[in-house]
Motif scaffolding. Structure first.
Motif, PDB file in Angstrom:
ATOM      1  N   GLN A 133       0.828  -1.213   0.000  1.00 40.83           N
ATOM      2  CA  GLN A 133       0.000   0.000   0.000  1.00 40.83           C
ATOM      3  C   GLN A 133       0.855   1.252   0.000  1.00 40.83           C
ATOM      4  N   LYS A 134       1.987   1.217   0.702  1.00 45.72           N
ATOM      5  CA  LYS A 134       2.893   2.374   0.718  1.00 45.72           C
ATOM      6  C   LYS A 134       3.448   2.647  -0.678  1.00 45.72           C
ATOM      7  N   VAL A 135       3.799   1.571  -1.388  1.00 40.86           N
ATOM      8  CA  VAL A 135       4.311   1.744  -2.758  1.00 40.86           C
ATOM      9  C   VAL A 135       3.226   2.348  -3.646  1.00 40.86           C
ATOM     10  N   VAL A 136       2.003   1.867  -3.498  1.00 39.02           N
ATOM     11  CA  VAL A 136       0.884   2.408  -4.272  1.00 39.02           C
ATOM     12  C   VAL A 136       0.703   3.886  -3.982  1.00 39.02           C
ATOM     13  N   ASN A 137       0.724   4.242  -2.696  1.00 40.80           N
ATOM     14  CA  ASN A 137       0.539   5.653  -2.308  1.00 40.80           C
ATOM     15  C   ASN A 137       1.644   6.536  -2.869  1.00 40.80           C
ATOM     16  N   ASP A 138       2.887   6.031  -2.830  1.00 45.99           N
ATOM     17  CA  ASP A 138       4.014   6.814  -3.347  1.00 45.99           C
ATOM     18  C   ASP A 138       3.883   7.036  -4.856  1.00 45.99           C
ATOM     19  N   LEU A 139       3.440   6.022  -5.560  1.00 50.85           N
ATOM     20  CA  LEU A 139       3.263   6.167  -7.003  1.00 50.85           C
ATOM     21  C   LEU A 139       2.159   7.170  -7.329  1.00 50.85           C
ATOM     22  N   VAL A 140       1.079   7.115  -6.565  1.00 47.51           N
ATOM     23  CA  VAL A 140      -0.018   8.061  -6.775  1.00 47.51           C
ATOM     24  C   VAL A 140       0.469   9.493  -6.539  1.00 47.51           C
ATOM     25  N   ILE A 180       1.233   8.768 -10.849  1.00 48.58           N
ATOM     26  CA  ILE A 180       1.114   7.507 -11.585  1.00 48.58           C
ATOM     27  C   ILE A 180       0.166   6.585 -10.823  1.00 48.58           C
ATOM     28  N   ARG A 181      -0.948   6.269 -11.433  1.00 48.13           N
ATOM     29  CA  ARG A 181      -1.910   5.389 -10.776  1.00 48.13           C
ATOM     30  C   ARG A 181      -1.628   3.940 -11.164  1.00 48.13           C
ATOM     31  N   PRO A 182      -1.233   3.111 -10.171  1.00 45.08           N
ATOM     32  CA  PRO A 182      -0.935   1.709 -10.485  1.00 45.08           C
ATOM     33  C   PRO A 182      -2.159   0.809 -10.283  1.00 45.08           C
ATOM     34  N   TYR A 183      -1.976  -0.433 -10.616  1.00 46.81           N
ATOM     35  CA  TYR A 183      -2.972  -1.470 -10.343  1.00 46.81           C
ATOM     36  C   TYR A 183      -2.329  -2.482  -9.401  1.00 46.81           C
ATOM     37  N   ALA A 184      -3.025  -2.851  -8.327  1.00 43.46           N
ATOM     38  CA  ALA A 184      -2.500  -3.819  -7.367  1.00 43.46           C
ATOM     39  C   ALA A 184      -3.449  -5.006  -7.261  1.00 43.46           C
ATOM     40  N   THR A 185      -2.882  -6.206  -7.242  1.00 41.41           N
ATOM     41  CA  THR A 185      -3.704  -7.405  -7.080  1.00 41.41           C
ATOM     42  C   THR A 185      -4.315  -7.420  -5.679  1.00 41.41           C
ATOM     43  N   ALA A 186      -5.435  -8.123  -5.542  1.00 44.25           N
ATOM     44  CA  ALA A 186      -6.219  -8.051  -4.305  1.00 44.25           C
ATOM     45  C   ALA A 186      -5.696  -8.944  -3.196  1.00 44.25           C
ATOM     46  N   LYS A 187      -4.902  -9.965  -3.526  1.00 46.33           N
ATOM     47  CA  LYS A 187      -4.449 -10.919  -2.513  1.00 46.33           C
ATOM     48  C   LYS A 187      -2.937 -11.068  -2.548  1.00 46.33           C
ATOM     49  N   ALA A 188      -2.388 -11.480  -1.399  1.00 44.30           N
ATOM     50  CA  ALA A 188      -0.946 -11.742  -1.308  1.00 44.30           C
ATOM     51  C   ALA A 188      -0.601 -13.001  -2.120  1.00 44.30           C
ATOM     52  N   PRO A 189       0.568 -13.037  -2.732  1.00 49.48           N
ATOM     53  CA  PRO A 189       1.541 -11.951  -2.797  1.00 49.48           C
ATOM     54  C   PRO A 189       1.045 -10.809  -3.677  1.00 49.48           C
ATOM     55  N   TYR A 190       1.213  -9.579  -3.191  1.00 48.18           N
ATOM     56  CA  TYR A 190       0.677  -8.415  -3.883  1.00 48.18           C
ATOM     57  C   TYR A 190       1.609  -8.005  -5.025  1.00 48.18           C
ATOM     58  N   LYS A 191       1.031  -7.904  -6.205  1.00 46.89           N
ATOM     59  CA  LYS A 191       1.779  -7.476  -7.384  1.00 46.89           C
ATOM     60  C   LYS A 191       1.268  -6.105  -7.801  1.00 46.89           C
TER      61      LYS A 191
END
Length: 275
Positions: A83-90, A94-105
């Motif tokens: 989530q931190k990586v997602v927030n930093d990209l935003v 840059i809006r990323p896409y993250a998978t819903a379950k671990a391992p998170y891609k």
């Protein structure tokens, strides 16, 4: 006298031989007929006394696989770290896409030509991210249903084909995450056509959901409908902004659409018991 007697005996012999042959043909025919008739009776008896299994025929809708390119930024077992990586990209726009379950891609971009991802890949590496070019696959799952299920065959499966066509055309439209790669006159027409196609598929989805038989599948249909609507909105931002960030944002929405499409197939197979 001897001559007449000889003729009489010859004629009698011919009659006897002919009669024997005729009797043999009749007798032979009787045995053959009896054998066939007995075999037929045996088959009838077996089918009545020991019914043969009659499994329901399973239909398979296997659509042509479609590949796409994306940039993967690490794989995370910890949701908070992802989530931190997602927030930093935003924060970078840059809006990323993250998978819903671990391992998170975490993925950025969804485009057709590999070479066009290099500038964005370099940009992310300069920001300290571990990035590599990956490839995704659409239609690695098939829809399976019973032949007698007319709702799936006549309504749901044709709708799934329309989703597949929309995804295929979307990936053809997005050859790159960079605005500079596009001819705006041509690309603008493609986006407008895509938005018209989205409106059509929304209407088709509503029509399918209006059927009583669709109740078990409506949650999945609502989910994919929402993703399409958000994707449609993101296309408008591209026309307004004409910048890389708007393109990457829309491609992330497309990835969400792809994820919802896959989930719809899996959930439907589970409901039908054909997984």
């Amino acid at each position: 006298m001897n001559f007449k007697k000889a003729c009489t005996m010859a004629i009698l012999a011919v009659v006897i031989i002919f009669g024997s042959l005729l009797f043999g043909q009749i007798l032979g025919g009787y045995y053959i007929y009896s054998l066939l008739f007995s075999d037929n009776l045996s088959e009838t008896d077996i089918s009545e006394q020991q019914p043969l299994p009659n499994p329901e025929k399973i239909m398979i809708l296997r659509l042509e696989p479609i590949t796409f390119n994306t940039l993967q930024i690490g794989i995370y077992s910890d949701g908070k770290e992802a989530q931190k990586v997602v927030n930093d990209l935003v924060q970078m726009g840059i809006r990323p896409y993250a998978t819903a379950k671990a391992p998170y891609k975490i993925w950025v971009g969804c485009f057709g030509e590999k070479r066009t991802g290099t500038p964005l890949e370099n940009q992310l590496r300069e920001q300290g991210y571990e990035v590599f070019l990956g490839q995704g696959l659409i239609n690695d799952r098939a829809l399976k249903f019973k032949e007698k299920d007319t709702f799936i065959k006549d309504s749901f499966a044709p709708l799934l084909r329309e989703y597949n066509l929309l995804l295929n055309n979307s990936l053809k439209m997005f050859k790159s995450p960079q605005v500079a790669e596009y001819n705006w006159e041509t690309w603008g027409d493609m986006i407008n056509k895509m938005q018209m196609d989205i409106k059509t598929i929304i209407l088709l989805t509503d029509q399918v959901m209006s059927k009583e038989e669709s109740m078990p599948f409506n949650q999945g249909l609502e989910a994919i409908k929402d993703k399409i609507l958000v994707f449609n909105e993101s296309l408008s931002y591209i026309i307004e902004g004409k910048n890389d960030k708007a393109v990457i944002n829309s491609q992330s929405r497309l990835l969400e659409f792809i994820g919802s499409y896959h989930n719809l197939i899996v959930v439907t197979n589970n409901i039908l018991g054909t997984q």
